[in-house]
Design an enzyme around this catalytic site. Structure first.
Site, PDB file in Angstrom:
ATOM      1  N   LYS A  29       0.828  -1.202   0.000  1.00 36.27           N
ATOM      2  CA  LYS A  29       0.000   0.000   0.000  1.00 36.27           C
ATOM      3  C   LYS A  29       0.865   1.255   0.000  1.00 36.27           C
ATOM      4  O   LYS A  29       0.639   2.197  -0.775  1.00 36.27           O
ATOM      5  CB  LYS A  29      -0.919   0.013   1.231  1.00 36.27           C
ATOM      6  CG  LYS A  29      -2.121  -0.893   1.146  1.00 36.27           C
ATOM      7  CD  LYS A  29      -2.947  -0.794   2.414  1.00 36.27           C
ATOM      8  CE  LYS A  29      -4.238  -1.596   2.293  1.00 36.27           C
ATOM      9  NZ  LYS A  29      -5.134  -1.047   1.258  1.00 36.27           N
ATOM     10  N   ARG A  52       9.235  -4.738  10.105  1.00 37.52           N
ATOM     11  CA  ARG A  52       9.741  -5.902  10.818  1.00 37.52           C
ATOM     12  C   ARG A  52       8.588  -6.571  11.563  1.00 37.52           C
ATOM     13  O   ARG A  52       7.586  -5.936  11.913  1.00 37.52           O
ATOM     14  CB  ARG A  52      10.849  -5.528  11.795  1.00 37.52           C
ATOM     15  CG  ARG A  52      10.400  -4.563  12.919  1.00 37.52           C
ATOM     16  CD  ARG A  52      10.080  -5.267  14.201  1.00 37.52           C
ATOM     17  NE  ARG A  52       9.558  -4.368  15.215  1.00 37.52           N
ATOM     18  CZ  ARG A  52       8.265  -4.237  15.495  1.00 37.52           C
ATOM     19  NH1 ARG A  52       7.371  -4.913  14.801  1.00 37.52           N
ATOM     20  NH2 ARG A  52       7.853  -3.427  16.458  1.00 37.52           N
ATOM     21  N   LYS A  62       7.445  -9.721  26.179  1.00 46.61           N
ATOM     22  CA  LYS A  62       6.533  -8.591  26.396  1.00 46.61           C
ATOM     23  C   LYS A  62       5.279  -9.050  27.134  1.00 46.61           C
ATOM     24  O   LYS A  62       4.765  -8.328  27.996  1.00 46.61           O
ATOM     25  CB  LYS A  62       6.166  -7.946  25.061  1.00 46.61           C
ATOM     26  CG  LYS A  62       5.490  -6.596  25.201  1.00 46.61           C
ATOM     27  CD  LYS A  62       5.512  -5.806  23.913  1.00 46.61           C
ATOM     28  CE  LYS A  62       4.959  -4.406  24.118  1.00 46.61           C
ATOM     29  NZ  LYS A  62       5.055  -3.572  22.901  1.00 46.61           N
ATOM     30  N   ARG A  65       6.215  -9.359  30.758  1.00 42.78           N
ATOM     31  CA  ARG A  65       6.315  -8.055  31.419  1.00 42.78           C
ATOM     32  C   ARG A  65       4.932  -7.495  31.750  1.00 42.78           C
ATOM     33  O   ARG A  65       4.768  -6.777  32.736  1.00 42.78           O
ATOM     34  CB  ARG A  65       7.075  -7.058  30.528  1.00 42.78           C
ATOM     35  CG  ARG A  65       8.569  -7.339  30.423  1.00 42.78           C
ATOM     36  CD  ARG A  65       9.320  -6.137  29.887  1.00 42.78           C
ATOM     37  NE  ARG A  65       8.872  -5.734  28.557  1.00 42.78           N
ATOM     38  CZ  ARG A  65       9.391  -6.195  27.427  1.00 42.78           C
ATOM     39  NH1 ARG A  65      10.369  -7.107  27.460  1.00 42.78           N
ATOM     40  NH2 ARG A  65       8.944  -5.764  26.264  1.00 42.78           N
ATOM     41  N   ARG A  86       8.058   1.439   9.855  1.00 37.02           N
ATOM     42  CA  ARG A  86       8.565   2.781  10.123  1.00 37.02           C
ATOM     43  C   ARG A  86       8.719   3.503   8.792  1.00 37.02           C
ATOM     44  O   ARG A  86       9.445   3.057   7.902  1.00 37.02           O
ATOM     45  CB  ARG A  86       9.899   2.732  10.858  1.00 37.02           C
ATOM     46  CG  ARG A  86      10.449   4.115  11.220  1.00 37.02           C
ATOM     47  CD  ARG A  86      11.696   4.005  12.063  1.00 37.02           C
ATOM     48  NE  ARG A  86      11.409   3.294  13.301  1.00 37.02           N
ATOM     49  CZ  ARG A  86      12.340   2.699  14.051  1.00 37.02           C
ATOM     50  NH1 ARG A  86      13.599   2.706  13.652  1.00 37.02           N
ATOM     51  NH2 ARG A  86      12.011   2.085  15.160  1.00 37.02           N
ATOM     52  N   GLU A 148       1.382  -1.751  13.416  1.00 34.34           N
ATOM     53  CA  GLU A 148       1.746  -0.442  13.940  1.00 34.34           C
ATOM     54  C   GLU A 148       2.542   0.300  12.873  1.00 34.34           C
ATOM     55  O   GLU A 148       3.479  -0.249  12.271  1.00 34.34           O
ATOM     56  CB  GLU A 148       2.591  -0.564  15.209  1.00 34.34           C
ATOM     57  CG  GLU A 148       2.925   0.809  15.786  1.00 34.34           C
ATOM     58  CD  GLU A 148       4.003   0.789  16.852  1.00 34.34           C
ATOM     59  OE1 GLU A 148       3.782   1.385  17.910  1.00 34.34           O
ATOM     60  OE2 GLU A 148       5.066   0.186  16.604  1.00 34.34           O
TER      61      GLU A 148
END
Length: 224
Positions: A29, A52, A62, A65, A86, A148
């Site tokens: 996209k 990634r 994670k 945590r 990113r 994200e």
């Protein structure tokens, strides 16, 4: 790290594969949008694109945590940055143009927006974060997967990269004089972005007026 049965490992592999497919979809996209801008506006808003998928080990750490049971199901429900992109843009205005176009696509479902450009973090960090869902079409079903997206300018990205290296070097306990210098560098990066945006605006105005000036000049020559 706890051990997993073969079935659990299979679930993890499938989940990470789905996120890889979602990342491929988002990369496509963004690449298409960038090429369209080049064709229509003679300008590439995207300077760099990096993506990634978190490793299974990183996802599991994670979850631990967060105090959650380490399962693929919990990962999909509670970890929203397993697939990450990113995007580095030339100008701050390009960021918002890109976000607006991307979020108006009917198969992109915005889940969360964090605008650290308009509202920077206290340390000077600036970026625009999106959590979106995109469809992944499989042989037997369609799945909506979270991706994200972090979008920033070249100056913002350079600053964030340096800040990350410093915090890693000092194991997150950074001397105050360095945090003060980082904040000063963030202010300088912001000044550079504003300055470059201003130059670009002037350049665009000149390009718009140049054909008219040429036409007036030619008309004046012909009337002599």
């Amino acid at each position: 790290m706890e051990t997993h049965t073969q079935e659990e490992v299979s679930q993890w592999v499938s989940l990470i594969t789905y996120y890889k497919f979602a990342l491929d979809e988002m990369d496509t996209k963004l690449t298409i949008l960038n090429e369209e801008f080049q064709h229509v506006h003679d300008h590439n808003p995207i300077e760099h694109l990096k993506s990634r998928v978190k490793s299974m080990e990183s996802i599991q750490r994670k979850l631990e945590r967060k105090g959650l049971e380490v399962t693929a199901e919990h990962a999909e429900q509670h970890i929203h940055d397993i697939a990450g992109v990113r995007v580095t843009c030339s100008f701050e205005s390009d960021i918002y143009k890109l976000v607006n176009i991307l979020c108006n696509q009917d198969d992109v479902h915005v889940q969360e927006v964090k605008d650290y450009i308009q509202h920077p973090k206290s340390n000077g960090y600036k970026s625009l974060h999106l959590i979106v869902q995109v469809p992944v079409f499989l042989s037997t079903e369609k799945k909506l997967m979270n991706v994200e997206i972090q979008i920033r300018t070249v100056a913002m990205d350079f600053w964030a990269s340096l800040e990350h290296k410093i915090y890693y070097k000092f194991d997150k306990t950074v001397p105050k004089h360095l945090t003060d210098e980082l904040k000063e560098a963030a202010d300088l990066a912001n000044y550079l972005d504003k300055k470059m945006e201003g130059i670009r605006t002037k350049m665009d105005k000149y390009k718009e007026s140049a054909p008219l000036l040429d036409e007036l000049f030619e008309h004046g020559e012909n009337s002599e």
